[in-house]
Design a protein around this motif. Structure first.
Motif, mmCIF file in Angstrom:
data_model
loop_
_atom_site.group_PDB
_atom_site.id
_atom_site.type_symbol
_atom_site.label_atom_id
_atom_site.label_comp_id
_atom_site.label_asym_id
_atom_site.label_seq_id
_atom_site.Cartn_x
_atom_site.Cartn_y
_atom_site.Cartn_z
ATOM 1 N N TYR A 149 0.723 -1.171 0.097
ATOM 2 C CA TYR A 149 0.243 0.066 -0.095
ATOM 3 C C TYR A 149 0.825 1.418 -0.009
ATOM 4 O O TYR A 149 0.757 2.124 -0.883
ATOM 5 C CB TYR A 149 -0.954 -0.018 1.233
ATOM 6 C CG TYR A 149 -1.439 1.383 1.629
ATOM 7 C CD1 TYR A 149 -2.869 1.572 0.677
ATOM 8 C CD2 TYR A 149 -1.292 2.296 2.281
ATOM 9 C CE1 TYR A 149 -3.621 2.913 0.773
ATOM 10 C CE2 TYR A 149 -1.848 3.366 2.485
ATOM 11 C CZ TYR A 149 -3.155 3.687 1.734
ATOM 12 O OH TYR A 149 -3.701 4.915 1.756
ATOM 13 N N HIS A 150 1.933 1.171 0.837
ATOM 14 C CA HIS A 150 2.752 2.402 0.855
ATOM 15 C C HIS A 150 3.447 2.565 -0.151
ATOM 16 O O HIS A 150 4.517 3.652 -0.171
ATOM 17 C CB HIS A 150 3.586 2.416 2.321
ATOM 18 C CG HIS A 150 2.802 2.680 3.409
ATOM 19 N ND1 HIS A 150 1.857 3.623 3.761
ATOM 20 C CD2 HIS A 150 2.519 1.871 4.582
ATOM 21 C CE1 HIS A 150 1.235 3.642 4.799
ATOM 22 N NE2 HIS A 150 1.459 2.416 5.364
ATOM 23 N N LEU A 151 3.703 1.741 -1.257
ATOM 24 C CA LEU A 151 4.360 2.120 -2.536
ATOM 25 C C LEU A 151 3.858 3.116 -3.101
ATOM 26 O O LEU A 151 4.616 3.848 -3.888
ATOM 27 C CB LEU A 151 4.314 0.634 -3.384
ATOM 28 C CG LEU A 151 5.234 -0.299 -2.974
ATOM 29 C CD1 LEU A 151 4.752 -1.480 -3.816
ATOM 30 C CD2 LEU A 151 6.535 -0.285 -3.092
ATOM 31 N N ASN A 152 2.576 3.703 -2.963
ATOM 32 C CA ASN A 152 2.134 4.775 -3.565
ATOM 33 C C ASN A 152 1.437 5.732 -2.905
ATOM 34 O O ASN A 152 1.365 6.839 -2.918
ATOM 35 C CB ASN A 152 0.949 4.073 -4.475
ATOM 36 C CG ASN A 152 1.419 3.425 -5.751
ATOM 37 O OD1 ASN A 152 2.459 3.790 -6.390
ATOM 38 N ND2 ASN A 152 0.342 2.644 -6.243
ATOM 39 N N HIS A 153 1.319 5.436 -1.539
ATOM 40 C CA HIS A 153 0.749 6.210 -0.573
ATOM 41 C C HIS A 153 1.483 6.439 0.837
ATOM 42 O O HIS A 153 2.050 5.508 1.317
ATOM 43 C CB HIS A 153 -0.765 5.744 0.032
ATOM 44 C CG HIS A 153 -1.639 5.647 -1.105
ATOM 45 N ND1 HIS A 153 -2.310 6.518 -1.809
ATOM 46 C CD2 HIS A 153 -2.062 4.563 -2.164
ATOM 47 C CE1 HIS A 153 -3.116 6.159 -2.766
ATOM 48 N NE2 HIS A 153 -2.880 5.059 -2.941
#
Length: 284
Positions: free
Chosen positions: A103-107
């Motif tokens: 998820y934190h790859l983009n956010h």
């Protein structure tokens, strides 16, 4: 926008355990509908508009506890959270134990506490990894004994890809319009080429991202259909301005996957505006 509440005379409170309940939470309030899966027909629809900026979702909680249709037992309950905080992961790269990392790859990390959920988008062979406020998540879980959570990419992508299977060698751009952001989905030769969300505050922002995508993907304006979802009127400034640049721009049609009971008299503009809600049941 005023409250809408329509229930068909065929709705039977004694057999709601055979019905499907779909609920949509957005910046504009809460809406929900009831599907009779035996006849594949919607027999109830409600839209309760409000703005809820509280951390504990007070107004959302009030609606969930107040509306009579939401107190009944159902065979299946689906909760749709509309937010751009989502990441699509190809099935080959998806790992259920790495939700936070993926998820934190983009956010970036959120200040508020969040719950990260995942749903498979079958037609795209991908997983939709999304976040929703933790308080909202537990609020809904408390209200309904069994509930499946979705983000709006799921019904949006699923329904658009299903429609594309009838058309070979065609490029289509689907635009899903929301209050403060919009989604761009590009399908070429029945396969997804792009799916992303963009924040906008005015028409110029909107036009820039759409036309930039056309340029980057080398789409031909004369040969690419542009379908706008969430817009119910050709007098919409977004529609009118985009039509000046892309002549193949059209309004999307209401869901072909389900019927609407004549007794409810749901307006055509409501079918178009709440397209993600009415398409949600195809995700299961």
């Amino acid at each position: 926008m005023t409250k809408t509440y329509v229930v068909d005379q065929s709705f039977d409170t004694s057999i709601t355990t055979s019905y499907f309940l779909s609920i949509r939470s957005s910046s504009g309030g809460l809406s929900f509908c009831v599907l009779d899966p035996v006849t594949n027909t919607y027999i109830a629809f409600a839209n309760v508009p409000f703005t809820d900026t509280s951390k504990d979702n007070i107004k959302t909680q009030e609606v969930l506890l107040r509306e009579e249709l939401l107190q009944l037992p159902y065979k299946k309950v689906f909760f749709l959270y509309e937010s751009p905080k989502s990441t699509l992961i190809p099935t080959a790269l998806y790992d259920p134990i790495k939700h936070k990392e993926l998820y934190h790859l983009n956010h970036s990390a959120d200040e508020e506490q969040i719950e990260i959920k995942a749903q498979k988008i079958k037609m795209a062979d991908a997983w939709n990894l999304f976040a929703m406020p933790q308080f909202m998540y537990h609020l809904v879980k408390t209200q309904f004994e069994s509930v499946d959570f979705f983000q709006h990419y799921s019904p949006f992508v699923e329904s658009c890809l299903i429609a594309s299977q009838q058309r070979k060698q065609e490029a289509v751009m689907h635009i899903g319009v929301h209050d403060k952001f919009f989604d761009l989905l590009v399908i070429k030769d029945r396969k997804m080429s792009l799916c992303n969300s963009y924040a906008y505050s005015n028409i110029n922002d909107f036009l820039y991202f759409v036309l930039f995508t056309f340029e980057q993907l080398k789409l031909e304006a004369e040969n690419t259909n542009v379908l706008m979802h969430g817009i119910h009127d050709k007098q919409s400034p977004l529609y009118k301005e985009l039509k000046n640049y892309l002549r193949q721009t059209k309004l999307a049609t209401p869901t072909p996957h389900f019927k609407f009971s004549n007794g409810m008299r749901i307006k055509e503009n409501e079918k178009l505006q709440f397209h993600n809600l009415f398409n949600l049941a195809i995700c299961v």
